[in-house]
Design a protein around this motif. Structure first.
Motif, PDB file in Angstrom:
ATOM      1  N   ASP A 127      -5.036   8.400  13.139  1.00  0.00           N
ATOM      2  CA  ASP A 127      -5.564   8.759  11.817  1.00  0.00           C
ATOM      3  C   ASP A 127      -4.509   9.493  10.998  1.00  0.00           C
ATOM      4  O   ASP A 127      -3.756  10.315  11.530  1.00  0.00           O
ATOM      5  CB  ASP A 127      -6.783   9.683  11.969  1.00  0.00           C
ATOM      6  CG  ASP A 127      -7.977   8.926  12.531  1.00  0.00           C
ATOM      7  OD1 ASP A 127      -7.923   7.686  12.599  1.00  0.00           O
ATOM      8  OD2 ASP A 127      -8.952   9.600  12.904  1.00  0.00           O
ATOM      9  N   ASN A 128      -4.513   9.207   9.685  1.00  0.00           N
ATOM     10  CA  ASN A 128      -3.679   9.948   8.745  1.00  0.00           C
ATOM     11  C   ASN A 128      -2.174   9.751   8.955  1.00  0.00           C
ATOM     12  O   ASN A 128      -1.366  10.563   8.545  1.00  0.00           O
ATOM     13  CB  ASN A 128      -4.005  11.451   8.828  1.00  0.00           C
ATOM     14  CG  ASN A 128      -3.724  12.166   7.533  1.00  0.00           C
ATOM     15  OD1 ASN A 128      -4.084  11.675   6.457  1.00  0.00           O
ATOM     16  ND2 ASN A 128      -3.051  13.291   7.605  1.00  0.00           N
ATOM     17  N   LEU A 129      -1.788   8.680   9.643  1.00  0.00           N
ATOM     18  CA  LEU A 129      -0.362   8.406   9.875  1.00  0.00           C
ATOM     19  C   LEU A 129      -0.059   6.959   9.486  1.00  0.00           C
ATOM     20  O   LEU A 129       0.542   6.217  10.262  1.00  0.00           O
ATOM     21  CB  LEU A 129      -0.003   8.652  11.344  1.00  0.00           C
ATOM     22  CG  LEU A 129       0.212  10.094  11.782  1.00  0.00           C
ATOM     23  CD1 LEU A 129       0.468  10.154  13.285  1.00  0.00           C
ATOM     24  CD2 LEU A 129       1.378  10.748  11.041  1.00  0.00           C
ATOM     25  N   ILE A 130      -0.462   6.558   8.279  1.00  0.00           N
ATOM     26  CA  ILE A 130      -0.367   5.134   7.948  1.00  0.00           C
ATOM     27  C   ILE A 130       1.079   4.640   7.898  1.00  0.00           C
ATOM     28  O   ILE A 130       1.353   3.483   8.236  1.00  0.00           O
ATOM     29  CB  ILE A 130      -1.123   4.799   6.642  1.00  0.00           C
ATOM     30  CG1 ILE A 130      -1.336   3.283   6.572  1.00  0.00           C
ATOM     31  CG2 ILE A 130      -0.410   5.348   5.417  1.00  0.00           C
ATOM     32  CD1 ILE A 130      -2.366   2.851   5.569  1.00  0.00           C
ATOM     33  N   PRO A 156       8.055   9.853   9.751  1.00  0.00           N
ATOM     34  CA  PRO A 156       7.631   9.742   8.358  1.00  0.00           C
ATOM     35  C   PRO A 156       6.484  10.712   8.075  1.00  0.00           C
ATOM     36  O   PRO A 156       5.757  11.088   8.997  1.00  0.00           O
ATOM     37  CB  PRO A 156       7.158   8.279   8.248  1.00  0.00           C
ATOM     38  CG  PRO A 156       6.821   7.873   9.639  1.00  0.00           C
ATOM     39  CD  PRO A 156       7.697   8.679  10.554  1.00  0.00           C
ATOM     40  N   PRO A 157       6.284  11.119   6.834  1.00  0.00           N
ATOM     41  CA  PRO A 157       5.238  12.111   6.543  1.00  0.00           C
ATOM     42  C   PRO A 157       3.845  11.581   6.848  1.00  0.00           C
ATOM     43  O   PRO A 157       3.602  10.379   6.765  1.00  0.00           O
ATOM     44  CB  PRO A 157       5.394  12.383   5.042  1.00  0.00           C
ATOM     45  CG  PRO A 157       6.264  11.315   4.507  1.00  0.00           C
ATOM     46  CD  PRO A 157       7.030  10.715   5.638  1.00  0.00           C
ATOM     47  N   PRO A 158       2.916  12.500   7.204  1.00  0.00           N
ATOM     48  CA  PRO A 158       1.536  12.062   7.410  1.00  0.00           C
ATOM     49  C   PRO A 158       0.884  11.691   6.086  1.00  0.00           C
ATOM     50  O   PRO A 158       1.418  11.966   5.023  1.00  0.00           O
ATOM     51  CB  PRO A 158       0.860  13.297   8.012  1.00  0.00           C
ATOM     52  CG  PRO A 158       1.717  14.458   7.688  1.00  0.00           C
ATOM     53  CD  PRO A 158       3.106  13.936   7.451  1.00  0.00           C
ATOM     54  N   GLY A 159      -0.275  11.048   6.168  1.00  0.00           N
ATOM     55  CA  GLY A 159      -1.025  10.718   4.957  1.00  0.00           C
ATOM     56  C   GLY A 159      -1.821   9.447   5.160  1.00  0.00           C
ATOM     57  O   GLY A 159      -1.504   8.630   6.033  1.00  0.00           O
ATOM     58  N   LYS A 160      -2.908   9.333   4.365  1.00  0.00           N
ATOM     59  CA  LYS A 160      -3.649   8.074   4.294  1.00  0.00           C
ATOM     60  C   LYS A 160      -3.063   7.262   3.147  1.00  0.00           C
ATOM     61  O   LYS A 160      -2.307   7.792   2.320  1.00  0.00           O
ATOM     62  CB  LYS A 160      -5.129   8.359   4.044  1.00  0.00           C
ATOM     63  CG  LYS A 160      -5.824   9.091   5.182  1.00  0.00           C
ATOM     64  CD  LYS A 160      -7.322   9.202   4.894  1.00  0.00           C
ATOM     65  CE  LYS A 160      -8.020  10.133   5.855  1.00  0.00           C
ATOM     66  NZ  LYS A 160      -7.939   9.748   7.262  1.00  0.00           N
ATOM     67  N   PHE A 161      -3.456   5.979   3.060  1.00  0.00           N
ATOM     68  CA  PHE A 161      -2.826   5.077   2.089  1.00  0.00           C
ATOM     69  C   PHE A 161      -2.849   5.662   0.671  1.00  0.00           C
ATOM     70  O   PHE A 161      -1.825   5.711  -0.013  1.00  0.00           O
ATOM     71  CB  PHE A 161      -3.527   3.715   2.113  1.00  0.00           C
ATOM     72  CG  PHE A 161      -2.816   2.677   1.291  1.00  0.00           C
ATOM     73  CD1 PHE A 161      -1.605   2.155   1.705  1.00  0.00           C
ATOM     74  CD2 PHE A 161      -3.344   2.243   0.083  1.00  0.00           C
ATOM     75  CE1 PHE A 161      -0.934   1.205   0.953  1.00  0.00           C
ATOM     76  CE2 PHE A 161      -2.682   1.291  -0.679  1.00  0.00           C
ATOM     77  CZ  PHE A 161      -1.483   0.774  -0.247  1.00  0.00           C
ATOM     78  N   LEU A 162      -4.002   6.164   0.244  1.00  0.00           N
ATOM     79  CA  LEU A 162      -4.114   6.618  -1.151  1.00  0.00           C
ATOM     80  C   LEU A 162      -3.506   8.008  -1.375  1.00  0.00           C
ATOM     81  O   LEU A 162      -3.424   8.461  -2.513  1.00  0.00           O
ATOM     82  CB  LEU A 162      -5.572   6.566  -1.607  1.00  0.00           C
ATOM     83  CG  LEU A 162      -6.142   5.139  -1.698  1.00  0.00           C
ATOM     84  CD1 LEU A 162      -7.607   5.165  -2.145  1.00  0.00           C
ATOM     85  CD2 LEU A 162      -5.319   4.261  -2.641  1.00  0.00           C
ATOM     86  N   ASP A 163      -3.067   8.662  -0.301  1.00  0.00           N
ATOM     87  CA  ASP A 163      -2.331   9.929  -0.472  1.00  0.00           C
ATOM     88  C   ASP A 163      -0.885   9.656  -0.844  1.00  0.00           C
ATOM     89  O   ASP A 163      -0.158  10.570  -1.241  1.00  0.00           O
ATOM     90  CB  ASP A 163      -2.300  10.729   0.844  1.00  0.00           C
ATOM     91  CG  ASP A 163      -3.684  11.085   1.339  1.00  0.00           C
ATOM     92  OD1 ASP A 163      -4.579  11.235   0.495  1.00  0.00           O
ATOM     93  OD2 ASP A 163      -3.854  11.187   2.574  1.00  0.00           O
ATOM     94  N   LEU A 164      -0.442   8.419  -0.632  1.00  0.00           N
ATOM     95  CA  LEU A 164       0.986   8.092  -0.754  1.00  0.00           C
ATOM     96  C   LEU A 164       1.221   7.182  -1.945  1.00  0.00           C
ATOM     97  O   LEU A 164       0.290   6.580  -2.487  1.00  0.00           O
ATOM     98  CB  LEU A 164       1.459   7.398   0.532  1.00  0.00           C
ATOM     99  CG  LEU A 164       1.263   8.218   1.816  1.00  0.00           C
ATOM    100  CD1 LEU A 164       1.342   7.332   3.047  1.00  0.00           C
ATOM    101  CD2 LEU A 164       2.308   9.329   1.902  1.00  0.00           C
TER     102      LEU A 164
END
Ligand code: NAD
Length: 263
Positions: free
Chosen positions: A152-155, A96-104
């Motif tokens: 980190d960054n893989l929520i 799945p794409p990387p990102g923090k919660f609020l990036d998604l």
């Protein structure tokens, strides 16, 4: 040790490169015939040819996107049609794409649930009836070290892959009486194209270089380095093989000691 894989049939998904290909290669080196799946024909065809040429086993390439609703059924049917049985199944997909919660956004979660959970569930539904008829089989789900050690960054990975661990344990209990083993494997940092992308992503966010990010990662791993795909492939081949005949319900990390969880 003989893994007793000679002439067995293994369906290996998401495998034109990376961890999937390394698993297919290790299995083929032990004499297993392989149905090899990936999305992109231009990458899958040469990968299948290379695998067959270098190991001498029969390799059936199948172009399929495991995120498609009918992919599981089609992969099982084509493997059965060609080989007449399915002894083992390696369940894998792109990450799945990387990102923090609020990036998604919520729809990113829908797509990731389909890719990470539903694709695996559909493959299992397609292959388990075949294995029940054979009264024999082995399933191995690829997950990630994130099931024990959030990164980190893989929520999306940190959250959704836990569902596979629960599925594996439950399935191992339900299918033990059918002589079907069900396990998962959780890779840590392993040098594939996926990891090259993640290193690039970290470098862009931190204003560094991918190599500097790789060094930071290696420093936190007890074995002091990122793994090679072959190191993963050998463990996956063992868990899929009859040599692991009394191992079921397990999620085994192949992470160089990265996870500090005791259990
Ligand atoms: P990769 O990008 O190197 O290779 C992925 C392979 O899967 C390719 O052959 C690609 O064509 C195929 N693929 C991708 N999406 C697909 C789809 N929807 N249907 C069919 N085939 C598809 O990646 P990798 O490093 O081998 O990672 C495989 C999986 O393991 C990913 O889910 C990744 O998140 C996970 N993982 C990797 C690492 C690592 O360090 N490499 C660590 C933890 C988890």
């Amino acid at each position: 040790m003989d893994l007793r894989l000679k002439d067995k049939v293994v369906l290996v998904t998401a495998a034109s490169r990376g961890l999937g290909y390394a698993t297919a290669y290790a299995l083929a080196q032990e004499g297993a015939n392989i149905a090899l799946c990936a999305r992109n024909e231009a990458q899958l065809t040469p990968a299948a040819q290379r695998l067959a040429d270098e190991t001498g086993v029969e390799v059936l390439p199948i172009v399929a996107d495991v995120a498609d609703a009918n992919a599981g059924d089609r992969l099982a049917a084509m493997t059965l049609e060609n080989f007449g049985r399915i002894d083992a199944l390696f369940i894998n997909a792109g990450g799945p794409p990387p990102g923090k919660f609020l990036d998604l956004r919520a729809n990113d979660w829908d797509a990731a649930i389909n890719l990470t959970i539903q694709s695996a569930v559909r493959l299992a539904y397609a292959v388990i009836p075949v294995m029940r008829q054979q009264n024999e089989g082995s399933l191995l789900f690829n997950t990630s070290v994130t099931v024990k050690h959030p990164l980190d960054n893989l929520i999306l990975s940190n959250s959704l892959r836990l569902a596979i661990v629960g599925l594996v344990k439950s399935l191992s209990i339900e299918l033990g009486p059918n002589n079907i083993r069900v396990n998962a494997i959780g890779p840590g940092w392993t040098r594939t194209e996926r990891v090259d992308q993640l290193l690039g992503d970290r470098a862009a966010r931190n204003g560094t270089t991918p190599e500097a990010e790789a060094e930071k990662i290696a420093a936190a791993i007890p074995l002091g380095r990122i793994a090679e795909p072959e190191e993963y492939g050998r463990v996956a081949a063992f868990l899929l093989s009859p040599a692991a005949s009394y191992v079921t319900g397990v999620t085994l990390l192949v992470d160089g000691g990265l996870s500090r969880a005791v259990m």
